[in-house]
Design an enzyme around this catalytic site. Structure first.
Site, PDB file in Angstrom:
ATOM      1  N   GLY A 138       0.337   5.775   0.340  1.00 23.10           N
ATOM      2  CA  GLY A 138      -0.507   6.953   0.472  1.00 23.10           C
ATOM      3  C   GLY A 138       0.291   8.206   0.180  1.00 23.10           C
ATOM      4  CE  LYS A 154       1.330   4.940   7.570  1.00 17.45           C
ATOM      5  NZ  LYS A 154       0.016   5.210   8.207  1.00 17.45           N
ATOM      6  N   GLY A 186       0.826  -1.201   0.000  1.00 22.27           N
ATOM      7  CA  GLY A 186       0.000   0.000   0.000  1.00 22.27           C
ATOM      8  C   GLY A 186       0.856   1.245   0.000  1.00 22.27           C
ATOM      9  CG  ASP A 241      -9.132   9.489   7.386  1.00 17.26           C
ATOM     10  OD1 ASP A 241     -10.205   9.750   6.793  1.00 17.26           O
ATOM     11  OD2 ASP A 241      -8.059   9.257   6.803  1.00 17.26           O
ATOM     12  CB  THR A 265       5.569   3.207   0.951  1.00 14.70           C
ATOM     13  OG1 THR A 265       5.605   4.327   0.070  1.00 14.70           O
ATOM     14  CG2 THR A 265       5.368   1.936   0.141  1.00 14.70           C
ATOM     15  CB  VAL A 266       2.047  -0.113   4.091  1.00 14.58           C
ATOM     16  CG1 VAL A 266       1.979  -1.320   5.020  1.00 14.58           C
ATOM     17  CG2 VAL A 266       1.532   1.134   4.795  1.00 14.58           C
TER      18      VAL A 266
END
Length: 478
Positions: A19, A39, A17, A133, A23-24
């Site tokens: 964002g 992460k 993943g 969120d 980054t993960v």
């Protein structure tokens, strides 16, 4: 910048993943031979001190809560290039957003997922943190022996309650954010409750409520979204009403707390009836404080009053009692005296002592319902009516047993595995504990020798600290 093959002792396997800020990666902890998620801050933000602070703050917030339903932080450090990273629980089951895209979810599955995410939020709030969120992409799934478990992730916008008691900058995902959060108002737990309602709406229908694409559009929302039946005809009316109340733009018209919403959602799903608590919060009657306990099974079920002509037959979920209203008044006094939200949080987080006759126990304030049986046993729970039949209901049973001998074994409660037994600490054993791993919240069962009697305590809660604190506080004082 090329990603190195490893960070510290963690060998990177693949990217799972990315964002705007991080980054993960799926990684392997070589010392523990375990899969984890790493992460790491994106290299283009390495010089931005504010972004670094926010990244590290997320790790601190996640460390504040020990919950099965919140992604855990296991390590934190700095890569060779200076970028901070954190090591998280690896969720191998994808996200709720992925499942929504794949097609309609079964109603029971949605209720299960929303209940688990709600528990994660409750645990965050109990530790003084708002998520801010909550959205399908931030709900992850981790496989376990009973299937899978939903977990909250990504606290990049998380805030301490002491901070959000002041006016804060707008933020959040437009389709799921509460209007008051966009307007920069002082926030409380109802902002996350709204977002959870929006996630439920999307999970039931496949579409986010309102369909707004900007924070500015959220400010124009004046009513709950259209009925979910306009998007999915088979959504039961009772569930539709429950979810849409969580999406009231005016937070005073929403469910007063997460327990009220979650209890009503489960009740609507199980019975098909509109829960009684759908009346405005201010008009909610105080639940009865003395109803029979089923002593034969050592688990209580509150009796339901027989309805008069014209009334709906419904179960009563947890509601605000007179005690809760007193707490609110006290909180206002603290605020007026300059204590700020920190004082308010302290009042709400303190346990409350509940008793009947010689029995007493200290419990979280959200466990507002009590059922008793002739001063020999009691249940204190979020919903005493569901305590016996629903293993996901949090609460405690306290009762006196005949005899003066501690048991060596204990029968597992429904949906629980056989117990692990705490070894005696001394030769003079005055108590014994059995710990059960369950499909719902874990269970701690403790027997204590007190004044010539055996006191049995059974605590059901996701949080190990809560289970221990409640069990330790239980007393028999003749």
């Amino acid at each position: 910048m090329d990603q190195p093959p490893r960070i510290g002792r963690y060998s990177l396997v693949r990217r799972v993943g990315a964002g705007g800020f991080a980054t993960v990666w799926l990684a392997r902890d070589e010392q523990l031979d375990a899969e984890v998620a790493v992460k790491i801050l994106s290299d283009n933000w390495i010089e931005d001190d504010d972004v670094r602070r926010r990244f590290l703050a997320e790790g601190r917030f996640l460390r504040k809560v020990d919950s099965l339903y919140v992604v855990g932080v296991h390590d934190i450090g700095e890569a060779d290039d200076g970028r901070p990273f954190m090591v998280l629980t690896y969720a191998d089951g994808g996200t709720l957003a992925d499942r929504i895209k794949a097609g309609p979810l079964e109603f029971a599955e949605v209720v299960r997922v929303i209940t688990q995410v709600g528990r994660g939020l409750k645990h965050l709030h109990a530790r003084g943190v708002l998520h801010r969120d909550v959205k399908p992409a931030n709900v992850l799934f981790r496989s376990d022996p009973s299937g899978d478990r939903a977990m909250l992730s990504d606290l990049g916008l998380g805030k301490a309650l002491a901070e959000v008691s002041r006016i804060t900058m707008p933020g959040g995902t437009p389709a799921y954010v509460a209007p008051e959060q966009v307007m920069g108002e002082r926030l409380d737990h109802r902002a996350d409750l709204y977002s959870l309602g929006a996630v439920a709406y999307a999970a039931f229908t496949g579409q986010a409520p309102h369909g707004v694409a900007s924070l500015g559009a959220v400010m124009q929302i004046e009513a709950p979204p259209p009925s979910m039946t306009t998007l999915r005809e088979d959504v039961p009316d009772a569930i539709d009403v429950v979810v849409r109340r969580a999406l009231e733009p005016d937070r005073d018209k929403r469910w007063p707390d997460l327990d009220s919403f979650l209890n009503a959602l489960r009740e609507a799903h199980n019975t098909g009836e509109v829960p009684h608590a759908l009346v405005p919060a201010a008009a909610m009657p105080t639940p009865a404080t003395a109803v029979p306990v089923d002593q034969a099974t050592a688990l209580a079920a509150a009796s339901t009053p027989t309805p008069t002509s014209g009334e709906q037959t419904v179960a009563t979920p947890a509601k605000r009692s007179g005690r809760s209203r007193w707490i609110a008044v006290l909180a206002a006094v603290v605020l007026a005296a300059g204590g700020g939200y920190g004082g308010y949080e302290y009042v709400l987080s303190r346990p409350v002592k509940v008793g009947t006759g010689p029995l007493s126990v200290e419990v979280p304030r959200s466990w507002e319902q009590k059922a008793v049986d002739a001063n020999k046993s009691m249940v204190v729970s979020t919903n005493t009516a569901a305590w016996q039949g629903n293993s996901s209901t949090e609460g405690v049973f306290v009762g006196i047993q005949d005899g003066q001998t501690l048991p060596k074994t204990a029968t597992p409660p429904p949906d629980c595995d056989p117990a692990s037994v705490d070894p005696p600490q001394t030769t003079e054993v005055s108590e014994v504990s059995f710990r059960f791993s369950c499909k719902g919240p874990s269970v701690l069962e403790r027997y204590k020798l007190m004044d010539g009697k055996v006191l049995r305590v059974q605590v059901r809660d996701d949080n190990a600290t809560t289970r221990e604190d409640v069990a330790k506080s239980a007393k028999y004082t003749p």
